[in-house]
Design a protein around this motif. Sequence first.
Motif, PDB file in Angstrom:
ATOM      1  N   SER A  20      17.713  12.917   1.231  1.00  0.00           N
ATOM      2  CA  SER A  20      16.376  12.782   1.815  1.00  0.00           C
ATOM      3  C   SER A  20      15.349  12.802   0.695  1.00  0.00           C
ATOM      4  O   SER A  20      15.552  13.424  -0.352  1.00  0.00           O
ATOM      5  N   CYS A  21      14.256  12.135   0.939  1.00  0.00           N
ATOM      6  CA  CYS A  21      13.149  12.142  -0.015  1.00  0.00           C
ATOM      7  C   CYS A  21      11.863  12.305   0.782  1.00  0.00           C
ATOM      8  O   CYS A  21      11.470  11.396   1.526  1.00  0.00           O
ATOM      9  N   ALA A  22      11.245  13.459   0.643  1.00  0.00           N
ATOM     10  CA  ALA A  22      10.009  13.751   1.354  1.00  0.00           C
ATOM     11  C   ALA A  22       8.818  13.417   0.464  1.00  0.00           C
ATOM     12  O   ALA A  22       8.826  13.669  -0.740  1.00  0.00           O
ATOM     13  N   ALA A  23       7.789  12.855   1.090  1.00  0.00           N
ATOM     14  CA  ALA A  23       6.603  12.433   0.344  1.00  0.00           C
ATOM     15  C   ALA A  23       5.366  13.165   0.821  1.00  0.00           C
ATOM     16  O   ALA A  23       5.250  13.509   1.992  1.00  0.00           O
ATOM     17  N   SER A  24       4.464  13.382  -0.077  1.00  0.00           N
ATOM     18  CA  SER A  24       3.152  13.924   0.263  1.00  0.00           C
ATOM     19  C   SER A  24       2.111  13.160  -0.535  1.00  0.00           C
ATOM     20  O   SER A  24       2.408  12.563  -1.566  1.00  0.00           O
ATOM     21  N   GLY A  25       0.909  13.154  -0.030  1.00  0.00           N
ATOM     22  CA  GLY A  25      -0.147  12.425  -0.718  1.00  0.00           C
ATOM     23  C   GLY A  25      -0.716  11.335   0.155  1.00  0.00           C
ATOM     24  O   GLY A  25      -0.905  11.503   1.339  1.00  0.00           O
ATOM     25  N   ARG A  26      -0.915  10.170  -0.414  1.00  0.00           N
ATOM     26  CA  ARG A  26      -1.539   9.062   0.296  1.00  0.00           C
ATOM     27  C   ARG A  26      -0.686   8.576   1.457  1.00  0.00           C
ATOM     28  O   ARG A  26       0.497   8.893   1.519  1.00  0.00           O
ATOM     29  N   PRO A  27      -1.288   7.801   2.377  1.00  0.00           N
ATOM     30  CA  PRO A  27      -0.522   7.330   3.540  1.00  0.00           C
ATOM     31  C   PRO A  27       0.829   6.745   3.146  1.00  0.00           C
ATOM     32  O   PRO A  27       0.926   5.697   2.515  1.00  0.00           O
ATOM     33  N   TYR A  28       1.840   7.447   3.536  1.00  0.00           N
ATOM     34  CA  TYR A  28       3.208   7.137   3.150  1.00  0.00           C
ATOM     35  C   TYR A  28       3.646   5.774   3.649  1.00  0.00           C
ATOM     36  O   TYR A  28       4.389   5.063   2.976  1.00  0.00           O
ATOM     37  N   SER A  29       3.190   5.405   4.822  1.00  0.00           N
ATOM     38  CA  SER A  29       3.670   4.184   5.463  1.00  0.00           C
ATOM     39  C   SER A  29       3.275   2.929   4.698  1.00  0.00           C
ATOM     40  O   SER A  29       3.817   1.860   4.947  1.00  0.00           O
ATOM     41  N   ARG A  30       2.363   3.023   3.760  1.00  0.00           N
ATOM     42  CA  ARG A  30       1.927   1.856   2.998  1.00  0.00           C
ATOM     43  C   ARG A  30       2.850   1.530   1.837  1.00  0.00           C
ATOM     44  O   ARG A  30       2.752   0.474   1.233  1.00  0.00           O
ATOM     45  N   TYR A  31       3.769   2.441   1.512  1.00  0.00           N
ATOM     46  CA  TYR A  31       4.557   2.308   0.300  1.00  0.00           C
ATOM     47  C   TYR A  31       5.899   1.625   0.540  1.00  0.00           C
ATOM     48  O   TYR A  31       6.572   1.864   1.546  1.00  0.00           O
ATOM     49  N   THR A  32       6.277   0.801  -0.421  1.00  0.00           N
ATOM     50  CA  THR A  32       7.661   0.346  -0.524  1.00  0.00           C
ATOM     51  C   THR A  32       8.458   1.476  -1.163  1.00  0.00           C
ATOM     52  O   THR A  32       8.002   2.112  -2.116  1.00  0.00           O
ATOM     53  N   LEU A  33       9.648   1.742  -0.630  1.00  0.00           N
ATOM     54  CA  LEU A  33      10.457   2.870  -1.084  1.00  0.00           C
ATOM     55  C   LEU A  33      11.805   2.394  -1.577  1.00  0.00           C
ATOM     56  O   LEU A  33      12.414   1.508  -0.974  1.00  0.00           O
TER      57      LEU A  33
END
Length: 126
Positions: free
Chosen positions: A21-34
């Motif tokens: 798993s990789c949890a993200a915090s910060g800017r709107p996550y849904s905008r990022y390619t992962l």
Amino acid sequence: QVQLEETGGGLVQPGGSMRLSCAASGRPYSRYTLGWFRQAPGKEREFVAATFRTGSSTYYSDSVKGRFTISRDNAKNTVYLQMNSLKPEDTAVYYCAADLNLILSDLGRHAAYDYWGQGTRVTVSS
């Protein structure tokens, strides 16, 4: 910026399964390619899998295609890597990565990603 933290690594026997798993915090996550990359001792960092914003399209390296699955839950700000039929050659430190502005030809290039987690070690051994 976005901060990334991987969890879920450890020791697994050949043929076994593991989910990272990789949890993200910060800017709107849904905008990022992962993406997920890995680096084995003495080797360069290599592409494993990636998904664009909605998660509907996924891409894999030939070495993991059919065994690994990348998925994302934008509501939980988390991307997953389900790894099945693990082999000793899958042993590596696994990193998640994120970027806002990637095109298809960028997905496999680690230099294209701006944000990285610290990595989690996966060891496949009996």
